[in-house]
Design an enzyme around this catalytic site. Structure first.
Site, PDB file in Angstrom:
ATOM      1  N   ASP A 167      -9.868 153.176  23.102  1.00  9.34           N
ATOM      2  CA  ASP A 167      -8.959 153.876  21.950  1.00  9.34           C
ATOM      3  C   ASP A 167      -8.940 154.501  21.295  1.00  9.34           C
ATOM      4  O   ASP A 167      -9.600 155.281  20.982  1.00  9.34           O
ATOM      5  CB  ASP A 167      -8.679 152.331  20.724  1.00  9.34           C
ATOM      6  CG  ASP A 167      -7.337 152.179  20.498  1.00  9.34           C
ATOM      7  OD1 ASP A 167      -6.863 152.774  20.300  1.00  9.34           O
ATOM      8  OD2 ASP A 167      -7.247 151.184  19.038  1.00  9.34           O
ATOM      9  N   ILE A 170      -6.826 158.379  14.246  1.00  5.14           N
ATOM     10  CA  ILE A 170      -6.681 159.647  13.121  1.00  5.14           C
ATOM     11  C   ILE A 170      -7.844 159.652  12.507  1.00  5.14           C
ATOM     12  O   ILE A 170      -6.965 158.699  11.334  1.00  5.14           O
ATOM     13  CB  ILE A 170      -5.893 160.609  13.141  1.00  5.14           C
ATOM     14  CG1 ILE A 170      -4.740 161.209  14.170  1.00  5.14           C
ATOM     15  CG2 ILE A 170      -6.349 161.933  12.190  1.00  5.14           C
ATOM     16  CD1 ILE A 170      -3.264 161.588  14.194  1.00  5.14           C
ATOM     17  N   HIS A 171      -8.565 159.671  11.408  1.00  6.64           N
ATOM     18  CA  HIS A 171      -9.341 159.745  10.369  1.00  6.64           C
ATOM     19  C   HIS A 171      -9.413 161.636   9.600  1.00  6.64           C
ATOM     20  O   HIS A 171      -9.743 162.174  11.080  1.00  6.64           O
ATOM     21  CB  HIS A 171     -10.269 158.874  10.793  1.00  6.64           C
ATOM     22  CG  HIS A 171     -10.073 157.299  11.182  1.00  6.64           C
ATOM     23  ND1 HIS A 171     -10.130 156.239  10.620  1.00  6.64           N
ATOM     24  CD2 HIS A 171     -10.402 157.178  12.112  1.00  6.64           C
ATOM     25  CE1 HIS A 171      -9.963 155.963  11.401  1.00  6.64           C
ATOM     26  NE2 HIS A 171     -10.159 155.768  12.239  1.00  6.64           N
ATOM     27  N   ARG A 172      -9.291 161.466   8.530  1.00 11.53           N
ATOM     28  CA  ARG A 172     -10.226 162.541   8.108  1.00 11.53           C
ATOM     29  C   ARG A 172     -11.946 162.142   7.532  1.00 11.53           C
ATOM     30  O   ARG A 172     -12.423 161.086   8.075  1.00 11.53           O
ATOM     31  CB  ARG A 172      -9.534 162.502   5.950  1.00 11.53           C
ATOM     32  CG  ARG A 172     -10.859 161.424   5.404  1.00 11.53           C
ATOM     33  CD  ARG A 172      -9.905 161.740   4.502  1.00 11.53           C
ATOM     34  NE  ARG A 172     -11.044 161.575   3.073  1.00 11.53           N
ATOM     35  CZ  ARG A 172     -10.946 160.324   2.059  1.00 11.53           C
ATOM     36  NH1 ARG A 172      -9.221 159.680   2.258  1.00 11.53           N
ATOM     37  NH2 ARG A 172     -11.713 159.357   1.523  1.00 11.53           N
ATOM     38  N   GLU A 235      -3.543 153.813  22.397  1.00 12.44           N
ATOM     39  CA  GLU A 235      -2.509 154.302  21.800  1.00 12.44           C
ATOM     40  C   GLU A 235      -2.170 155.645  23.176  1.00 12.44           C
ATOM     41  O   GLU A 235      -1.272 156.275  22.671  1.00 12.44           O
ATOM     42  CB  GLU A 235      -2.463 154.455  20.782  1.00 12.44           C
ATOM     43  CG  GLU A 235      -2.463 153.729  19.978  1.00 12.44           C
ATOM     44  CD  GLU A 235      -3.560 153.278  19.083  1.00 12.44           C
ATOM     45  OE1 GLU A 235      -3.455 151.863  18.283  1.00 12.44           O
ATOM     46  OE2 GLU A 235      -4.560 153.409  19.940  1.00 12.44           O
ATOM     47  N   GLU A 291      -3.601 163.779   0.181  1.00  9.96           N
ATOM     48  CA  GLU A 291      -3.712 162.901   1.063  1.00  9.96           C
ATOM     49  C   GLU A 291      -2.073 162.744   0.857  1.00  9.96           C
ATOM     50  O   GLU A 291      -0.965 163.122   0.508  1.00  9.96           O
ATOM     51  CB  GLU A 291      -4.175 162.020   0.685  1.00  9.96           C
ATOM     52  CG  GLU A 291      -5.831 161.537   0.752  1.00  9.96           C
ATOM     53  CD  GLU A 291      -6.124 161.151   2.041  1.00  9.96           C
ATOM     54  OE1 GLU A 291      -4.679 161.087   2.939  1.00  9.96           O
ATOM     55  OE2 GLU A 291      -7.154 160.733   2.462  1.00  9.96           O
TER      56      GLU A 291
END
Length: 491
Positions: A167, A170-172, A235, A291
């Site tokens: 999979d 997106i993460h920071r 995705e 954010e």
């Protein structure tokens, strides 16, 4: 709706924008990636929930002279305009949600190609004594109080230890050392977080690739969330459907995982089990980065650690980044939100909701405007049922505004006109208290009001600005003669 099938990487996307008037600005003036670059783009095209003054729907920017990184460029704002996303996807801007929804229903799975790939033209291994992420990756600092340089558009790709299903999300991620990244995985989060938690239970590291600078279709579709894309749904298959061909992956050079073959950069590493990182351990500011709600996110003391094994990139690579609260986030989060809502409502109430807009003021997550249609008296009430389905389709949604089919949901003034002429606060507000929403909403906190039991709980609210079916004749908008104004505008 058409698809653009010739765009398969960031460079092709930038070429398309170069040919579209006013969509891309390029500069050779030196810029410091530490706060200055984002400070510039705030005034050029950031939009979203960025503190004013800012520019909404401004051009993307490509900086070619990055301080400390002589061979790299930085692209920002590629997706910071709904019209620009539509140009890159091959549809009208009003059709984006429905186009992406259709692609989610007809996925084309990614394929692994033989290497080396474009993303592997240059290879840096972490066991080289000169290896240093700070020097290799021109990651910007959004504000002067950020915890450090952030990778904001890294496509994180991993495989579940049990199922073998892969999979992308997106993460920071913040650069913490010469071979270390912190990654924020929200407790109980989907996909990569669930994989890391399971690998920890098994006492294993989790191999992870981080692809930066990719086809914009990948960046948008990677932001789908459950229930539309449950754990195990890749995705990348939605991006494949949008481009009508599989996304190409390549085997990493240092870990047992794949990465996006035509990325500009790939960071290869492993999530280390049982290790937690204080996000601002180098800056001690107390903040992470701005954010999507428009506020500085607090630095986490519970970030996971990625031990980097290698960095590969193209020659003269292009780092791609975004400002957390910018219109770019609105589109990346909001278009999948719209697709998820339309997909669920179409199944339950076909034909009753014409379109959906995840409004920029909610960062693409907190607010949706639904364009509803009532054709018979039994449609009365179905508009509120549609709002309940929207909350189910996207659990982080906080507010839903319902309007009639004669209201342009993408024009906030028209939506507010409906609220002012078709809405009464004592009759047309529906509240659902005590529901889990999103922890980054600073008002979803027990300190804000005693009705909130825990951080991240909100009162979900429906604003029904639709005309009661029995009164539709009294609410006809003033009709005008249909003419073609070009005859007069030509002089």
């Amino acid at each position: 709706m058409n698809h653009r099938t010739e765009i398969l990487d960031l460079r092709t996307a930038l070429q398309v924008l170069r040919s579209a008037q006013g969509q891309l600005v390029e500069t050779n003036v030196e810029v410091d990636p530490a706060a200055e670059l984002s400070g510039v783009y705030r005034h050029v095209g950031a939009g979203g929930t960025v503190m004013r003054p800012t520019v909404v729907d401004g051009p993307a920017m490509l900086f070619h002279n990055i301080k400390g990184h002589p061979n790299a460029s930085v692209a920002i704002g590629v997706l910071a305009s709904r019209a620009r996303v539509a140009e890159l996807f091959g549809c009208k801007k009003e059709e984006l949600g429905r186009l992406v929804m259709e692609c989610a229903h007809k996925p084309i799975q990614p394929v692994v190609v033989s290497g080396p790939a474009p993303a592997q033209e240059v290879v840096h291994l972490a066991d080289d004594p000169d290896f240093d992420l700070f020097k290799l990756i021109p990651a910007p600092t959004n504000t002067p109080v950020d915890a450090g340089p952030y990778i904001t558009l890294g496509m994180c790709y991993a495989t579940h230890p049990d199922t073998g299903l892969s999979d992308v999300t997106i993460h920071r991620m913040c650069i913490q050392g010469k071979d270390e990244l912190s990654i924020f995985l929200q407790p109980g989060s989907r996909h990569i977080g669930a994989m890391a938690e399971r690998a920890t239970e098994l006492g294993r590291t989790l191999p992870i690739s981080i692809s930066i600078g990719v086809d914009p279709a990948i960046e948008v579709t990677s932001c789908f969330e459950p229930p539309t894309t449950p754990l195990g749904f890749n995705e990348l298959s939605i991006a494949g459907a949008l481009r009508q061909r599989p996304v190409e992956l390549v085997r990493c050079v240092s870990i047992a995982e794949n990465a996006i073959a035509n990325a500009e950069y790939v960071i290869e590493g492993e999530i280390i089990p049982g290790v937690r990182v204080v996000e601002d351990q180098n800056s001690h500011t107390g903040f992470a980065m701005p954010e999507f709600p428009g506020y500085n996110g607090p630095a986490s003391r519970e970030c996971w650690l990625i031990k980097v094994k290698a960095v590969t990139h193209r020659r003269n690579p292009i780092m791609q980044t975004c400002i957390g609260p910018s219109e770019e986030h609105v589109n990346m989060a909001g278009i999948p939100t719209e697709a998820s809502i339309l997909g669920m409502i179409d199944k339950a109430l076909p034909g009753k909701v014409l379109n959906c807009y995840a409004h920029r003021s909610g960062g693409g997550k907190y607010m949706a405007v639904l364009q509803c249609r009532k054709t018979v008296h039994t449609d009365e009430g179905k508009q509120r049922q549609a709002a309940l389905l929207a909350f189910s389709a996207f659990p982080e949604l906080k507010h839903v505004i319902l309007v009639d089919e004669d209201v342009d949901i993408f024009d906030t003034n028209d939506v507010l006109w409906a609220m002012n002429t078709r809405f009464q606060g004592d009759a047309d507000i529906v509240t659902i208290p005590g529901v889990r929403c999103h922890p980054l909403d600073p008002s979803s906190n027990p300190a804000y009001t005693g009705s909130i039991r825990d951080v991240g709980i909100s009162t979900k609210t429906i604003f029904d600005c639709t005309v009661p079916f029995a009164l539709k004749e009294r609410f006809r908008r003033a009709p005008f003669m249909e003419v073609d104004p070009e005859k007069w505008l030509r002089g």
